[in-house]
Every structure is written in structure tokens, then in C-alpha cells.
Design a protein around this motif. Structure first.
Motif, PDB file in Angstrom:
ATOM      1  N   SER A  27      24.020  26.609  71.920  1.00  0.00           N
ATOM      2  CA  SER A  27      22.711  26.133  71.468  1.00  0.00           C
ATOM      3  C   SER A  27      22.169  25.042  72.374  1.00  0.00           C
ATOM      4  O   SER A  27      20.978  25.024  72.696  1.00  0.00           O
ATOM      5  CB  SER A  27      22.799  25.600  70.038  1.00  0.00           C
ATOM      6  OG  SER A  27      23.150  26.614  69.148  1.00  0.00           O
ATOM      7  N   LEU A  30      20.716  26.678  75.372  1.00  0.00           N
ATOM      8  CA  LEU A  30      19.880  27.850  75.133  1.00  0.00           C
ATOM      9  C   LEU A  30      18.691  27.942  76.081  1.00  0.00           C
ATOM     10  O   LEU A  30      18.375  29.023  76.583  1.00  0.00           O
ATOM     11  CB  LEU A  30      19.404  27.873  73.672  1.00  0.00           C
ATOM     12  CG  LEU A  30      18.637  29.117  73.241  1.00  0.00           C
ATOM     13  CD1 LEU A  30      19.480  30.374  73.424  1.00  0.00           C
ATOM     14  CD2 LEU A  30      18.188  28.974  71.789  1.00  0.00           C
ATOM     15  N   ALA A  97      19.577  22.916  69.805  1.00  0.00           N
ATOM     16  CA  ALA A  97      18.851  23.665  70.842  1.00  0.00           C
ATOM     17  C   ALA A  97      17.677  22.841  71.368  1.00  0.00           C
ATOM     18  O   ALA A  97      17.454  22.760  72.575  1.00  0.00           O
ATOM     19  CB  ALA A  97      18.378  25.007  70.292  1.00  0.00           C
TER      20      ALA A  97
END
Length: 190
Positions: A27, A30, A97
Motif C-alpha cells: 500500500s 502503490l 497508500a
């Protein structure tokens, strides 16, 4: 700031035991994961005419690292996290993220647009800490150290000696991996 993102994920892990560490690590990267196919197809680029050292390149990630693009990717992560591990986990995964964009805002030069493709030709964002290599590396080291300390402190006190030993060994392996990522990030040895 590649390695620093991982340090943040390690720091979050003790507060989010329902989210696997690999999910937090993915994450936090990402935006860069989404950048790779766009870079390989020439949609997003890296301009290294300013040098090839730590933070020298100007990154034209006008979709993945735009504020709106980062928000959309983070919402996708939130949705997936929520479906897999529940509501709270979804918010954590989405927040981790989006932390990528916030940390990049600190270190990037003004190369991050508000809107994908720099639609509207608005001013670009970035505080430019990369211009001060020592400060940027210090920031990454601080993020890595804090992440590892918080991660190691989360090892349950009630764990068996064998479990504790395995947990501390895995923390040491994580630390070495993150240190290697920092060396890769800050040198041109590799």
C-alpha cells in the motif's frame, strides 16, 4: 524516499494487526507500483538530465502522483482493504497508500500536479527536500528507525521464547531489507 515509505508501513503495523505487513508495504508503494507500467509505456517519464544521484531526477508522474490520481488509487486501496479485512483495515490501507503522496510532497521538487496529466496547467507541487541530500537521507533514516522500533516493540510480551526469537529475527531481516533499500535509494552503487 523509497525506503522511508516502508518505514512508515512498519510503524503502522503494530496499530493494525488485522492488516498483513505485506499489504501495508504494498500500500505504501502503490503509487510507484502504478507508475511502473505507465513509465514502461512512456506515459510517465523520468528526466535525469539534472543528474543521476539521490533525488536528482525530475519525475513526470503526472497521473499516478497527481493529487487526484493519488486520492483515486488510495480509494481503490481503501475499498480492497475493506473487502478483505473489514472497515477499519480499509481506512488504514487507504491512508497508508495516500501517505506515499504526502511523503513525496515533502521530498519531490515541484513536479507533482494537482490533476492527472497536469490538466489545467496548475502549479506543480513539491517542497524539494531532495535538494538537500543530507536532510532527505536523515528523514528517511528517521522514518526507517522509527518504523523498526515501533514494529519491534509490538512483539507480544506473552509470546513464547521461541516465538519471540522468530519475531525478533524477522524484525532484524526487515531492518536489513529496509537498510538495503535505503542504500539502493541513496547511492548509485547498484
Amino acid at each position: 524516499m523509497f525506503a522511508g515509505h516502508f518505514g512508515l508501513a512498519a510503524a503502522i503495523r503494530p496499530k493494525a494487526p488485522e492488516v498483513p505487513l505485506w499489504t501495508l508495504m504494498l500500500s505504501t508503494q502503490l503509487l510507484d507500483v502504478a507508475f511502473v507500467p505507465l513509465f514502461l509505456t512512456g506515459v510517465e517519464t523520468i528526466d535525469d538530465r539534472h543528474g543521476s544521484g539521490y533525488g536528482d531526477a525530475i519525475i513526470h508522474a503526472d497521473y499516478t502522483h497527481s493529487l487526484l490520481g493519488a486520492l483515486l488509487l488510495s480509494l481503490l486501496a481503501l475499498w480492497l482493504g475493506r473487502r478483505l479485512w473489514g472497515r477499519r483495515a480499509g481506512w488504514i490501507v487507504g491512508g497508508v497508500a495516500f501517505s506515499h503522496w504526502l511523503l513525496d510532497l515533502v521530498v519531490h521538487r515541484a513536479d507533482m500536479p494537482f490533476l492527472p496529466g497536469n490538466l489545467g496547467n496548475l502549479p506543480l507541487l513539491g517542497l524539494g527536500v531532495w535538494k538537500y541530500e543530507g536532510v532527505a537521507i536523515g528523514l528517511e533514516i528517521a522514518l526507517l528507525a522509527a518504523g523498526l522500533i515501533l514494529y519491534a516493540r509490538s512483539i507480544p510480551k506473552a509470546a513464547t521464547p521461541r516465538t519471540k526469537k522468530a519475531a525478533y529475527l524477522s524484525t532484524a531481516a526487515l531492518g536489513l531489507s529496509l537498510a538495503f533499500a535505503l542504500v539502493m535509494d541513496t547511492t548509485s552503487l547498484f
